[in-house]
Design a protein around this motif. Structure first.
Motif, PDB file in Angstrom:
ATOM      1  N   LYS A   1      15.838  -7.623 -57.393  1.00  0.00           N
ATOM      2  CA  LYS A   1      14.557  -7.746 -56.504  1.00  0.00           C
ATOM      3  C   LYS A   1      13.234  -8.444 -57.596  1.00  0.00           C
ATOM      4  O   LYS A   1      12.625  -9.035 -57.236  1.00  0.00           O
ATOM      5  CB  LYS A   1      14.211  -6.772 -55.665  1.00  0.00           C
ATOM      6  CG  LYS A   1      15.514  -6.811 -54.723  1.00  0.00           C
ATOM      7  CD  LYS A   1      15.048  -7.459 -53.798  1.00  0.00           C
ATOM      8  CE  LYS A   1      16.161  -6.615 -52.737  1.00  0.00           C
ATOM      9  NZ  LYS A   1      16.752  -8.057 -51.957  1.00  0.00           N
ATOM     10  N   ASP A   2      13.122  -7.019 -58.856  1.00  0.00           N
ATOM     11  CA  ASP A   2      12.060  -7.650 -59.705  1.00  0.00           C
ATOM     12  C   ASP A   2      12.205  -8.863 -60.376  1.00  0.00           C
ATOM     13  O   ASP A   2      10.808  -9.189 -60.900  1.00  0.00           O
ATOM     14  CB  ASP A   2      11.780  -5.886 -60.373  1.00  0.00           C
ATOM     15  CG  ASP A   2      12.993  -6.266 -61.211  1.00  0.00           C
ATOM     16  OD1 ASP A   2      14.608  -6.248 -61.153  1.00  0.00           O
ATOM     17  OD2 ASP A   2      12.845  -5.586 -62.616  1.00  0.00           O
TER      18      ASP A   2
ATOM     19  N   GLU B   1      11.203 -11.435 -57.865  1.00  0.00           N
ATOM     20  CA  GLU B   1      10.099 -11.485 -58.312  1.00  0.00           C
ATOM     21  C   GLU B   1       8.850 -12.566 -59.452  1.00  0.00           C
ATOM     22  O   GLU B   1       8.039 -12.992 -59.530  1.00  0.00           O
ATOM     23  CB  GLU B   1       9.185 -10.096 -57.735  1.00  0.00           C
ATOM     24  CG  GLU B   1       9.111 -10.000 -56.424  1.00  0.00           C
ATOM     25  CD  GLU B   1       9.286 -10.735 -55.229  1.00  0.00           C
ATOM     26  OE1 GLU B   1       7.814 -11.606 -55.404  1.00  0.00           O
ATOM     27  OE2 GLU B   1       9.693 -10.855 -54.017  1.00  0.00           O
TER      28      GLU B   1
ATOM     29  N   ARG C   1       9.628 -16.296 -58.886  1.00  0.00           N
ATOM     30  CA  ARG C   1       9.443 -16.432 -57.860  1.00  0.00           C
ATOM     31  C   ARG C   1       7.467 -16.164 -58.332  1.00  0.00           C
ATOM     32  O   ARG C   1       6.419 -17.056 -58.323  1.00  0.00           O
ATOM     33  CB  ARG C   1       8.381 -15.367 -56.418  1.00  0.00           C
ATOM     34  CG  ARG C   1       9.912 -16.548 -55.629  1.00  0.00           C
ATOM     35  CD  ARG C   1       9.971 -15.670 -54.471  1.00  0.00           C
ATOM     36  NE  ARG C   1      10.791 -15.987 -53.669  1.00  0.00           N
ATOM     37  CZ  ARG C   1      11.833 -14.959 -53.020  1.00  0.00           C
ATOM     38  NH1 ARG C   1      11.895 -14.014 -53.297  1.00  0.00           N
ATOM     39  NH2 ARG C   1      12.334 -15.404 -52.253  1.00  0.00           N
ATOM     40  N   THR C   2       6.899 -15.719 -59.362  1.00  0.00           N
ATOM     41  CA  THR C   2       5.662 -15.339 -59.921  1.00  0.00           C
ATOM     42  C   THR C   2       5.398 -16.712 -60.982  1.00  0.00           C
ATOM     43  O   THR C   2       4.369 -17.635 -61.251  1.00  0.00           O
ATOM     44  CB  THR C   2       5.309 -14.151 -60.611  1.00  0.00           C
ATOM     45  OG1 THR C   2       5.521 -13.482 -59.549  1.00  0.00           O
ATOM     46  CG2 THR C   2       3.642 -14.429 -60.668  1.00  0.00           C
TER      47      THR C   2
END
Length: 76
Positions: free
Chosen positions: A44-45, A48, A51-52
């Motif tokens: 999950k990290d 993210e 996406r960033t």
């Protein structure tokens, strides 16, 4: 593998728009035919962070608004 690396890219706005779209699609797609999707196999990290990165690329190329409009059109 977790150390930061500076990457200097010179790519077209069109390529940045496509990269953002591909990342968003890949990160939001669920697996098909019983096979896991990209989002199912990466932490999950990392999702993210990707996406960033995609958002930052779109922002630096002044394509955030266009990307959102295209996403809206694709959803209709």
């Amino acid at each position: 593998m977790n150390e930061a690396v500076k990457v200097d890219l010179k790519i077209s706005r069109k390529t940045i728009l496509m990269l953002g779209s591909v990342l968003e699609h890949g990160l939001s797609s669920q697996g098909t035919d019983g096979l896991p999707g990209l989002i199912d196999v990466i932490p999950k990290d990392i999702v993210e962070e990707l996406r960033t990165i995609a958002g930052e690329c779109l922002q630096k190329a002044s394509l955030t608004e266009l990307s959102e409009k295209l996403r809206g059109l694709a959803g209709k």
